[in-house]
Write a protein that holds these residues in place. Structure first.
Motif, mmCIF file in Angstrom:
data_model
loop_
_atom_site.group_PDB
_atom_site.id
_atom_site.type_symbol
_atom_site.label_atom_id
_atom_site.label_comp_id
_atom_site.label_asym_id
_atom_site.label_seq_id
_atom_site.Cartn_x
_atom_site.Cartn_y
_atom_site.Cartn_z
ATOM 1 N N PRO B 25 4.457 6.981 -7.350
ATOM 2 C CA PRO B 25 3.121 6.322 -6.789
ATOM 3 C C PRO B 25 3.807 5.996 -5.297
ATOM 4 O O PRO B 25 4.944 5.566 -5.359
ATOM 5 N N SER B 27 2.421 3.686 -2.084
ATOM 6 C CA SER B 27 1.212 2.683 -1.830
ATOM 7 C C SER B 27 1.224 2.624 -0.376
ATOM 8 O O SER B 27 1.088 3.328 0.426
ATOM 9 N N GLY B 28 1.721 1.197 0.226
ATOM 10 C CA GLY B 28 1.617 1.012 1.809
ATOM 11 C C GLY B 28 2.777 1.749 2.124
ATOM 12 O O GLY B 28 3.132 2.104 3.463
ATOM 13 N N GLY B 29 3.997 2.163 1.479
ATOM 14 C CA GLY B 29 5.120 2.901 2.000
ATOM 15 C C GLY B 29 5.962 2.108 2.728
ATOM 16 O O GLY B 29 6.948 2.517 3.376
ATOM 17 N N GLN B 30 5.938 0.754 2.951
ATOM 18 C CA GLN B 30 6.686 0.001 3.500
ATOM 19 C C GLN B 30 7.907 -0.026 2.967
ATOM 20 O O GLN B 30 9.069 -0.693 3.771
ATOM 21 N N LEU B 32 8.959 2.247 0.558
ATOM 22 C CA LEU B 32 9.487 3.650 -0.052
ATOM 23 C C LEU B 32 9.649 4.546 1.360
ATOM 24 O O LEU B 32 10.973 5.346 1.030
ATOM 25 N N HIS B 73 -1.492 -6.594 2.330
ATOM 26 C CA HIS B 73 -1.065 -8.026 2.431
ATOM 27 C C HIS B 73 -2.335 -8.602 3.154
ATOM 28 O O HIS B 73 -2.791 -9.885 2.918
ATOM 29 N N THR B 102 1.192 -3.165 0.150
ATOM 30 C CA THR B 102 0.245 -3.611 -0.944
ATOM 31 C C THR B 102 1.121 -4.515 -1.807
ATOM 32 O O THR B 102 2.309 -4.389 -2.092
ATOM 33 N N CYS B 115 8.116 -11.817 -2.053
ATOM 34 C CA CYS B 115 7.375 -13.125 -2.137
ATOM 35 C C CYS B 115 6.331 -12.847 -3.345
ATOM 36 O O CYS B 115 6.332 -13.725 -4.291
ATOM 37 N N ILE B 154 0.570 0.107 -11.327
ATOM 38 C CA ILE B 154 -0.373 -1.113 -11.387
ATOM 39 C C ILE B 154 -1.709 -0.503 -10.749
ATOM 40 O O ILE B 154 -1.592 -0.292 -9.616
HETATM 41 C C1 LIG Z 1 9.749 -5.395 8.224
HETATM 42 C C2 LIG Z 1 9.341 -5.867 6.835
HETATM 43 C C3 LIG Z 1 9.322 -6.904 6.426
HETATM 44 C C4 LIG Z 1 8.891 -7.223 5.195
HETATM 45 N N1 LIG Z 1 8.984 -8.723 4.801
HETATM 46 C C5 LIG Z 1 8.611 -8.977 3.411
HETATM 47 C C6 LIG Z 1 8.437 -10.281 3.057
HETATM 48 O O1 LIG Z 1 8.733 -11.236 3.940
HETATM 49 N N2 LIG Z 1 8.299 -10.385 1.761
HETATM 50 C C7 LIG Z 1 8.021 -9.791 1.080
HETATM 51 O O2 LIG Z 1 7.661 -9.969 -0.315
HETATM 52 N N3 LIG Z 1 7.958 -8.180 1.339
HETATM 53 C C8 LIG Z 1 8.353 -8.053 2.515
HETATM 54 N N4 LIG Z 1 8.374 -6.576 2.918
HETATM 55 C C9 LIG Z 1 8.264 -5.685 1.723
HETATM 56 C C10 LIG Z 1 6.595 -5.297 1.921
HETATM 57 O O3 LIG Z 1 5.744 -6.270 1.398
HETATM 58 C C11 LIG Z 1 6.132 -3.985 1.140
HETATM 59 O O4 LIG Z 1 5.003 -3.809 1.590
HETATM 60 C C12 LIG Z 1 6.611 -4.237 -0.113
HETATM 61 O O5 LIG Z 1 7.563 -4.464 -0.665
HETATM 62 C C13 LIG Z 1 6.076 -2.707 -1.069
HETATM 63 O O6 LIG Z 1 4.971 -2.369 -0.787
HETATM 64 P P1 LIG Z 1 4.116 -0.995 -0.299
HETATM 65 O O7 LIG Z 1 2.792 -1.034 -0.796
HETATM 66 O O8 LIG Z 1 4.449 -0.946 0.977
HETATM 67 O O9 LIG Z 1 4.877 -0.034 -1.501
HETATM 68 P P2 LIG Z 1 5.675 1.367 -1.263
HETATM 69 O O10 LIG Z 1 6.627 1.209 -0.356
HETATM 70 O O11 LIG Z 1 4.557 2.506 -1.259
HETATM 71 O O12 LIG Z 1 6.305 1.410 -2.702
HETATM 72 C C14 LIG Z 1 7.229 0.488 -2.995
HETATM 73 C C15 LIG Z 1 7.746 1.038 -4.580
HETATM 74 O O13 LIG Z 1 6.640 0.605 -5.289
HETATM 75 C C16 LIG Z 1 6.110 1.655 -5.999
HETATM 76 N N5 LIG Z 1 4.870 1.464 -6.258
HETATM 77 C C17 LIG Z 1 3.823 1.539 -5.403
HETATM 78 N N6 LIG Z 1 2.500 1.297 -5.731
HETATM 79 C C18 LIG Z 1 2.941 1.265 -7.185
HETATM 80 C C19 LIG Z 1 2.064 0.855 -7.970
HETATM 81 N N7 LIG Z 1 0.675 0.467 -7.954
HETATM 82 N N8 LIG Z 1 2.300 0.585 -9.207
HETATM 83 C C20 LIG Z 1 3.545 0.880 -9.532
HETATM 84 N N9 LIG Z 1 4.491 1.040 -8.581
HETATM 85 C C21 LIG Z 1 4.204 1.132 -7.353
HETATM 86 C C22 LIG Z 1 6.600 3.140 -5.294
HETATM 87 O O14 LIG Z 1 6.593 4.124 -6.120
HETATM 88 C C23 LIG Z 1 7.937 2.458 -4.616
HETATM 89 O O15 LIG Z 1 9.080 2.690 -5.804
HETATM 90 C C24 LIG Z 1 8.628 -6.377 4.173
HETATM 91 C C25 LIG Z 1 8.692 -5.022 4.647
HETATM 92 C C26 LIG Z 1 9.096 -4.789 5.830
HETATM 93 C C27 LIG Z 1 9.162 -3.329 6.383
#
Ligand SMILES: Cc1cc2nc3c(=O)[nH]c(=O)nc-3n(C[C@H](O)[C@H](O)[C@H](O)COP(=O)(O)OP(=O)(O)OC[C@H]3O[C@@H](n4cnc5c(N)ncnc54)[C@H](O)[C@@H]3O)c2cc1C
Lengths: 788, 258
Positions: B25, B27-30, B32, B73, B102, B115, B154
């Protein structure tokens, strides 16, 4: 504000139009026809012997054009060091070879091993992963004091030890200094660390090499603060390309802070590879690479002592510093802890006897070199922390102790070899005291206490040496280059001017402030002046931008060239007005004959220079273009007094800056808005050093702070609104503009103010803490408060 | 980044198929994407979830707040029906991160300093996957470890909205993730206190604090209570002892903020 937008006008920065609208032209924006991409395979271990590099599989991979390893550079020069320091015993420093690509050994994480050139960056990266490097890991030395111990692993096998030099300054004073300490009524001692920093300019480094078979010309586009210096160092010492066959271009550069002064391996690699494969080669550093390959800053460990007599007069200062050089000597590294640090140890005070000892040490870390302030922040920090500690030990007011010991007579020759030309430290301190409402501090502290916080006030002074500097002097001190600056002023037929300057602008606003000077001199609109910089093909030999030298040295060269222009233009005007040269006056862009209403406009004179029909051809040449080189007779000495108020949360150790005030003496001011901007940025970096930033290696030489996840840069909300004043300028006496330089002041003056404030807060809160090493992170402050 | 296939299904069924077939998966890629850029992962296929309407959005089912797994978020921050949760979301990263990252990605990743895991655990949330429903207590199994099986992802997270709740994040200075973050919730599930950022085992419930607060929901009820430093994270940003100390301080502040 002057109505004409000349000297003293807060003109908006004309370069910002392109920077803010995405039209800046940075090196990475350039793409050359037929360009290839270079990826650098770097060492992942801090210290290791290379037993073999197998590139066979990688070379056969798709898109790979060439792979370079140390072998390709066996006949090629070593990356040179631009400064040779002589040690206490009159011996030259130990100077190891600095190969472009590792030869036999790797010496820090990030040390380049191989360069892969391919059609795309991803192909280059894929191939780099297929290179098999047989490395035998060796024990690494990271801690400087460990590195100089008998039997420590040697970073360079061919040197006698890891000690680069043991420098004493002024060596002849040592006995007298020691004697003064024996006689002292009070001695204050402080041991401290000046934390290692990563410069982190917004734009990472980029190098594009190009070779033209038709004319045998090599061109390097690079993110440099000084393209001519790179042309000289790389051309003459590394690749053996004469200057007329090598062009170095540094277009818009997104911040340098010192780390883009130096000549780096990647520049030589791109230039060398382009000639070899006869195609352009582009390398762009990733942020991760920047952390492990841009020269770092600071990294001193110091013990400093102050001797005072019974009346609290400073009688002597003695320091003992270990300065990290990293694994190789970067371009100016040896000069930073010596001539840019030891010479500033007098600060703003009339201490008669000073002895500075510096041991420069090789370790298995990234090279360390000049970073905003370079040596002067280290000197200021130790001195101003020490004076604060002395005041506390003696139970006297820290400002009063400073004032009592201020230098008040100028010029003043310090016991550490420099002569301050002007300054008025009491006036600056007076201004600061009004800026910070010192009288209201107790009430503010009481308010903080009500909210469960500890409030503290920290004050300090600084002096720096800018406008580096007289070439003959720096030559005696070991510089391997001159430190003049140059300008060619070209007046066009219709009156507009183009200034070709050796001073590179990478955030300093030269394109705005330099024209203001010329506008003032001639009495024309600054928009009639264009600044050209950054290309060795169309600017005269310049030494570049660092050490707050652009306006003081580069600006002075421009003034000299403009004076020549004005002299010649007066002769032309005299001819046109049929008057004597000596009767011609230039005002508001008009030449007039003194005491008459006869005049001729600037544009008429410039036109006559290029259309010389009615022209004194027998006396002067046509055209209006002049070049001047300017070599200053002394450094300039900006100074100031800074104050910081903080609150400490005793439960978490978190420090917040409540206010920050900076009163600076920069001499004359050309553009007050740009000056304020420079001070603001400098303070942000100083606060960063004091509270947030620190490059940390583990015992194996792995960089624990290799990204922004662990290396904390200051953000807007970490910083307060600043109060900035520069009304106490005492003009520099030895440059034509009376300017002193303002680029580094903020970064030099602010760390001690912050730390003094935190210590003050903790002391007021009943904690007997005399020092905490930077960065004062919540974890460190809490640990200090809890005896951990 | 290594080359990979990207699938962008618009229906849940297609996503399930692609993930069952070995796709990871996205999602937001932040998290991954930076990982991929550093070549620290080598997935063959990524299955983007953000074009699937069923995975996005926030709704109320009774007293439950149901948040689609691919809801960013910023949307949670703007929602406001569970104020403490919205406040938490509004302090994640920066606007870019909040508009991409996400809740499903955050919980799927289970970063020990993130968080959301503390909110899910303290609220007694239910993690709804494509296969089953998991109680938050059973979901978080360690650092970057969850109870998700291969091919499981999820779909949504159901939060019972507590009577009172607050999240306080004490930021790590560089990343601004939680050095220690504490989510306190008082509701139908009683008082629950979840701590993120601090422990080597990832997010955890501080049961002693829960007990103390159950009988007296005030910061003073926590006086004298400490967590052991033994299993705390110790690094350049703070020692084990410091983190253990912060757990107490931050929990009190969270209680005060309720
Ligand atoms: C500059 C920066 C600051 C940040 N600060 C914070 C902070 O203060 N607090 C905080 O909590 N986070 C923080 N983050 C993390 C941010 O919240 C990310 O968005 C989060 O950790 C991952 O979400 P994503 O949607 O980007 O997931 P992705 O990067 O797309 O995926 C992350 C992982 O989850 C898996 N995945 C994705 N979607 C699902 C799903 N639906 N079910 C199961 N697995 C899944 C993916 O395969 C991958 O392994 C920060 C990130 C950055 C880049």
């Amino acid at each position: 504000m002057p109505a004409d937008g000349g000297i003293g006008a807060p003109n908006k920065r004309r370069e910002d139009v392109r920077f803010l609208t995405g039209k800046g032209r940075y090196t990475d924006d350039l793409n050359r026809h037929g360009q290839t991409h270079m990826y650098i395979l770097r060492s992942q271990v801090a210290h290791g012997r290379i037993n073999g590099i197998d590139t066979a599989e990688a070379e056969a991979m798709e898109g790979v054009v060439a792979i370079l390893t140390g072998k390709d550079f066996e006949g090629v020069g070593s990356i040179p060091c631009g400064w040779q320091v002589t040690d206490r015993h009159g011996q030259p420093m130990q100077e190891p070879a600095h190969p472009v690509l590792a030869q036999g050994k790797v010496r820090h994480v990030g040390d380049p091993i191989a360069a892969v050139i391919a059609e795309t960056l991803e192909q280059a990266r894929d191939a780099a992963e297929a290179i098999v490097v047989d490395i035998e890991e060796l024990p690494a030395v990271i801690d400087m004091k460990e590195a100089v111990k008998e039997g420590a692993p040697k970073v360079h096998d061919d040197l006698t030890s890891n000690l680069c030099y043991d420098w004493g300054f002024v060596e002849e004073n040592k006995g007298a200094v020691d004697e003064a300490f024996e006689k002292a009524a009070h001695v204050t001692t402080l041991e401290l660390v000046n934390n290692r920093l990563v410069a982190n300019p917004m734009e990472p480094r980029v190098a594009i090499g190009e070779y033209d078979e038709a004319d045998g010309m090599s061109t390097l586009y690079t993110t440099s603060q000084n393209p001519h210096v790179i042309r000289l160092l790389m051309g003459a010492f590394v690749l053996g390309i004469p200057e007329h066959k090598l062009r170095v271009v540094a277009p818009d550069v997104g911040g340098g802070f010192g780390t883009k002064i130096f000549h780096y391996a990647e520049e030589a690699l791109a230039t060398f590879a382009a000639k070899k494969i006869k195609r352009p080669v582009k390398w762009t550093s990733s942020r991760s690479e920047a952390f492990m390959s841009d020269a770092h800053g600071r990294d001193h460990v110091t013990k400093i002592e102050l001797a005072l007599d019974a009346d609290n007069n400073f009688t002597a200062i003695r320091t003992d510093t270990y300065a990290n050089m990293g694994a190789y000597l970067s371009t100016f590294a040896p000069s930073v802890p010596t001539w840019l640090h030891g010479t500033l140890m007098a600060g703003n005070y009339k201490t008669p006897l000073i002895y500075v000892n510096v041991k420069a040490v090789f370790t298995n870390t990234v090279p360390v070199d000049a970073y905003r302030g370079a040596g002067r922040p280290e000197a200021t920090f130790q001195l101003e922390r020490l004076i604060d500690k002395a005041a506390r030990e003696l139970g006297v007011d820290p400002i009063a102790l400073r004032r009592q010991n201020f230098i008040t007579q100028f010029p003043y020759a310090t016991p550490v070899a420099v002569e301050y030309d002007t300054g008025d430290y009491n006036a600056t301190m007076d201004t600061l005291e009004t800026m910070i409402d010192r009288a209201g501090f107790e009430a503010r502290a009481a308010e903080s206490k009500k909210n469960g916080k500890l409030r503290g006030l920290g004050v300090n002074c600084y002096i720096e040496a800018c406008g580096i500097a007289p070439s003959n002097l720096v030559g005696q001190l070991g510089a391997r280059a001159g430190l003049y600056e140059s300008a060619t002023v070209r007046v066009n037929a219709t009156g507009g001017l183009v200034v070709m300057t050796g001073s590179h602008s990478h955030g300093q606003g030269h394109e705005t402030s330099f024209p203001q000077v010329i506008a003032e001199m001639i009495g024309i609109d600054p928009n009639m002046v264009e600044i050209v910089h950054g290309d060795t093909a169309n600017t005269p030999m310049g030494m570049g931008t660092y050490g707050s030298r652009s306006l003081a040295v580069g600006g002075s060269a421009m003034v000299r060239a403009t004076e020549k222009i004005i002299n010649k233009a007066k002769k032309i005007a005299a001819h046109l007005l049929e008057a004597a040269d000596s009767d011609i006056e230039l005002k508001d862009g008009k030449f007039s004959v003194a005491g008459t209403d006869k005049s001729v406009a600037w544009g008429d004179v410039t036109l006559a220079a290029y259309v010389p029909h009615n022209y004194p051809l027998e006396d002067i040449e046509p055209g209006l273009e002049e070049t001047a080189f300017y070599d200053p007779s002394n450094f300039t000495y900006p100074s100031g007094a800074y104050a910081c108020e903080v609150e400490v949360d005793p439960e978490t150790g978190k420090v917040t800056i409540e206010s920050f005030a900076a009163a600076d003496d920069f001499g004359n001011i050309v553009n007050p808005m740009i000056v304020e901007g420079q001070v603001h940025g400098g303070i942000a970096q100083g606060v960063g050093q004091a509270l947030l930033e620190g490059a940390v290696y583990d015992a194996d030489g792995q960089l624990l702070t290799g990204s922004y996840m662990d290396y904390a840069m200051p953000r807007a909300d970490d910083l307060p609104f600043y109060a900035v004043d520069h009304s106490n300028g005492t003009p520099c006496t030895h440059n034509p503009l009376g300017v002193k330089g303002c680029g580094e002041a903020g970064a030099i003056g602010s760390p001690p103010a912050v730390v003094n404030a935190v210590i003050d807060a903790l002391q007021r809160g009943g904690h007997d803490i005399t020092h905490i090493n930077m960065p004062l992170t919540p974890g460190r402050v809490w640990a200090a408060m809890n005896g951990q | 980044m290594y080359a990979f296939e990207l699938e962008r299904p618009t229906s849940l069924a297609d996503a399930e198929k692609a993930i069952a077939g070995g796709g990871q998966p996205l999602s937001g890629g932040q998290t991954l994407i930076p990982t991929l850029k550093q070549r620290l992962a080598m997935p063959e296929t990524l299955v983007s979830l953000t074009a699937i309407d069923e995975l996005k959005g926030i709704s109320k089912e009774g007293d439950m707040l149901v948040i689609g797994g691919a809801t960013c978020h910023a949307d949670v921050a703007a929602d406001g029906s569970y104020p403490a949760l919205s406040a938490l979301a509004g302090k994640i990263g920066d606007p870019h991160v909040r508009n991409r990252g996400t809740i499903g990605g955050s919980l799927g990743n289970n970063d020990p300093s993130a968080c959301y895991p503390s909110a899910a655990l303290a609220s007694g949330a239910t993690i709804v996957t494509n296969k089953r429903e998991l109680a938050a207590d059973d979901y978080f199994t360690g650092l970057f470890e969850t109870a998700l099986d291969e091919g499981e992802f999820i779909k949504a997270v159901k939060f019972p909205i507590p009577e009172k709740a607050a999240y306080i994040k004490f930021e790590q200075p560089a990343s601004r993730f939680a050095l220690v973050g504490v989510f306190v919730a008082k509701g139908a599930n009683g008082v629950r206190v979840a701590v993120t950022g601090a422990s080597e085992g990832g997010v955890f419930r501080w049961t002693e604090a829960e007990q103390a607060l159950s009988s007296n929901f005030s910061a003073s009820a926590l006086d004298g209570l400490t967590v052991s430093a033994d299993n705390m994270i110790g690094d350049i940003h703070g020692s084990k002892a410091y983190r253990a100390h912060l757990v107490g301080v931050v929990t009190k502040r969270a209680v005060n903020a309720c």
